[in-house]
Motif scaffolding. Sequence first.
Motif, mmCIF file in Angstrom:
data_model
loop_
_atom_site.group_PDB
_atom_site.id
_atom_site.type_symbol
_atom_site.label_atom_id
_atom_site.label_comp_id
_atom_site.label_asym_id
_atom_site.label_seq_id
_atom_site.Cartn_x
_atom_site.Cartn_y
_atom_site.Cartn_z
ATOM 1 N N HIS A 1 0.789 -1.227 0.000
ATOM 2 C CA HIS A 1 0.000 0.000 0.000
ATOM 3 C C HIS A 1 0.819 1.275 0.000
ATOM 4 O O HIS A 1 0.498 2.210 -0.687
ATOM 5 C CB HIS A 1 -0.988 -0.004 1.173
ATOM 6 C CG HIS A 1 -2.045 -1.049 0.994
ATOM 7 N ND1 HIS A 1 -3.012 -0.943 0.033
ATOM 8 C CD2 HIS A 1 -2.255 -2.210 1.617
ATOM 9 C CE1 HIS A 1 -3.785 -2.002 0.078
ATOM 10 N NE2 HIS A 1 -3.349 -2.797 1.038
ATOM 11 N N GLY A 2 1.849 1.347 0.798
ATOM 12 C CA GLY A 2 2.627 2.572 0.875
ATOM 13 C C GLY A 2 1.978 3.596 1.787
ATOM 14 O O GLY A 2 0.760 3.648 1.899
ATOM 15 N N LEU A 3 2.805 4.380 2.452
ATOM 16 C CA LEU A 3 2.326 5.445 3.337
ATOM 17 C C LEU A 3 2.952 6.760 2.912
ATOM 18 O O LEU A 3 4.148 6.826 2.632
ATOM 19 C CB LEU A 3 2.746 5.179 4.787
ATOM 20 C CG LEU A 3 2.106 4.016 5.516
ATOM 21 C CD1 LEU A 3 2.774 3.832 6.870
ATOM 22 C CD2 LEU A 3 0.617 4.252 5.696
ATOM 23 N N THR A 4 2.125 7.782 2.870
ATOM 24 C CA THR A 4 2.620 9.129 2.656
ATOM 25 C C THR A 4 2.440 9.872 3.968
ATOM 26 O O THR A 4 1.357 9.835 4.557
ATOM 27 C CB THR A 4 1.852 9.844 1.531
ATOM 28 O OG1 THR A 4 2.031 9.101 0.320
ATOM 29 C CG2 THR A 4 2.354 11.260 1.335
ATOM 30 N N ALA A 5 3.501 10.515 4.414
ATOM 31 C CA ALA A 5 3.451 11.247 5.677
ATOM 32 C C ALA A 5 4.007 12.649 5.482
ATOM 33 O O ALA A 5 4.905 12.861 4.660
ATOM 34 C CB ALA A 5 4.258 10.519 6.748
ATOM 35 N N ILE A 6 3.449 13.574 6.221
ATOM 36 C CA ILE A 6 3.949 14.940 6.272
ATOM 37 C C ILE A 6 4.471 15.144 7.685
ATOM 38 O O ILE A 6 3.724 14.947 8.658
ATOM 39 C CB ILE A 6 2.843 15.969 5.951
ATOM 40 C CG1 ILE A 6 2.280 15.738 4.535
ATOM 41 C CG2 ILE A 6 3.382 17.393 6.066
ATOM 42 C CD1 ILE A 6 0.984 15.021 4.535
ATOM 43 N N ALA A 7 5.739 15.490 7.806
ATOM 44 C CA ALA A 7 6.349 15.632 9.131
ATOM 45 C C ALA A 7 6.779 17.072 9.370
ATOM 46 O O ALA A 7 7.412 17.688 8.511
ATOM 47 C CB ALA A 7 7.561 14.709 9.259
ATOM 48 N N VAL B 1 8.837 16.240 16.738
ATOM 49 C CA VAL B 1 8.381 15.792 15.423
ATOM 50 C C VAL B 1 6.877 15.569 15.508
ATOM 51 O O VAL B 1 6.396 14.905 16.427
ATOM 52 C CB VAL B 1 9.077 14.479 14.992
ATOM 53 C CG1 VAL B 1 8.547 14.020 13.641
ATOM 54 C CG2 VAL B 1 10.584 14.647 14.961
ATOM 55 N N LYS B 2 6.155 16.141 14.581
ATOM 56 C CA LYS B 2 4.713 15.936 14.494
ATOM 57 C C LYS B 2 4.444 15.392 13.094
ATOM 58 O O LYS B 2 4.794 16.023 12.103
ATOM 59 C CB LYS B 2 3.984 17.264 14.708
ATOM 60 C CG LYS B 2 2.497 17.147 14.843
ATOM 61 C CD LYS B 2 1.916 18.513 15.217
ATOM 62 C CE LYS B 2 0.431 18.429 15.468
ATOM 63 N NZ LYS B 2 -0.115 19.744 15.824
ATOM 64 N N VAL B 3 3.848 14.190 13.019
ATOM 65 C CA VAL B 3 3.659 13.516 11.737
ATOM 66 C C VAL B 3 2.176 13.342 11.449
ATOM 67 O O VAL B 3 1.400 12.974 12.324
ATOM 68 C CB VAL B 3 4.371 12.140 11.729
ATOM 69 C CG1 VAL B 3 4.147 11.431 10.405
ATOM 70 C CG2 VAL B 3 5.850 12.311 11.993
ATOM 71 N N PHE B 4 1.820 13.621 10.207
ATOM 72 C CA PHE B 4 0.451 13.433 9.718
ATOM 73 C C PHE B 4 0.509 12.397 8.605
ATOM 74 O O PHE B 4 1.314 12.527 7.676
ATOM 75 C CB PHE B 4 -0.113 14.743 9.153
ATOM 76 C CG PHE B 4 -0.037 15.888 10.131
ATOM 77 C CD1 PHE B 4 -1.071 16.137 11.011
ATOM 78 C CD2 PHE B 4 1.082 16.718 10.161
ATOM 79 C CE1 PHE B 4 -1.000 17.189 11.906
ATOM 80 C CE2 PHE B 4 1.159 17.764 11.055
ATOM 81 C CZ PHE B 4 0.121 17.998 11.934
ATOM 82 N N PHE B 5 -0.332 11.375 8.677
ATOM 83 C CA PHE B 5 -0.370 10.350 7.642
ATOM 84 C C PHE B 5 -1.524 10.649 6.692
ATOM 85 O O PHE B 5 -2.661 10.866 7.127
ATOM 86 C CB PHE B 5 -0.515 8.955 8.258
ATOM 87 C CG PHE B 5 0.724 8.541 9.002
ATOM 88 C CD1 PHE B 5 1.803 8.004 8.326
ATOM 89 C CD2 PHE B 5 0.813 8.720 10.367
ATOM 90 C CE1 PHE B 5 2.956 7.645 9.000
ATOM 91 C CE2 PHE B 5 1.960 8.371 11.059
ATOM 92 C CZ PHE B 5 3.038 7.819 10.366
ATOM 93 N N SER B 6 -1.242 10.646 5.417
ATOM 94 C CA SER B 6 -2.243 10.943 4.403
ATOM 95 C C SER B 6 -3.213 9.776 4.243
ATOM 96 O O SER B 6 -2.789 8.623 4.136
ATOM 97 C CB SER B 6 -1.547 11.220 3.068
ATOM 98 O OG SER B 6 -2.481 11.332 2.031
#
Length: 156
Positions: free
Chosen positions: A65-71, A137-142
């Motif tokens: 699937h893959g993960l896209t994250a914005i950190a 670090v603050k991470v948001f997963f799409s």
Amino acid sequence: MDETDWLLLDELQRHAGLSNQVLAERAHISAPTCLRRIRRLREAGLIAAQVALLNEDAIASLQGHGLTAIAEVSLDHQGDEHLSTFEARAVADDAVMQCYRVTPGPDFILMIRVRDMPGYQALAQRLFTQDANVRNVKVFFSVQRGKFETRIPLNR
């Protein structure tokens, strides 16, 4: 730079794989002239690279699937040497797709693409945990991407 140069840049942003003949037709110039103009634009540094953009969903269906994250990354010390050191480590990591030094707020915004959560954990260990200068670090997963664009709007 004239209107033809801007048109060529815009066409290349939309369809980098177009043949020189097709580009020339769209710009209403001869093929040799088109080739010379594109070479000049490349030499002037206006064309950084010509690449193929892959379909993330199609690749994910083949690889997982893959993960896209914005950190959002904040450092303890923000001196230029500290910022440059972290930035060099981030841009050298294959999982980091984009890296922005920002202000105000966090020091960096990273766009990250990993295969799965263990892949993210490995990245977090490499970039965030092992660096004593990383404060927060603050991470948001799409969960869904509404838009992705690489084209720069050209005001002519």
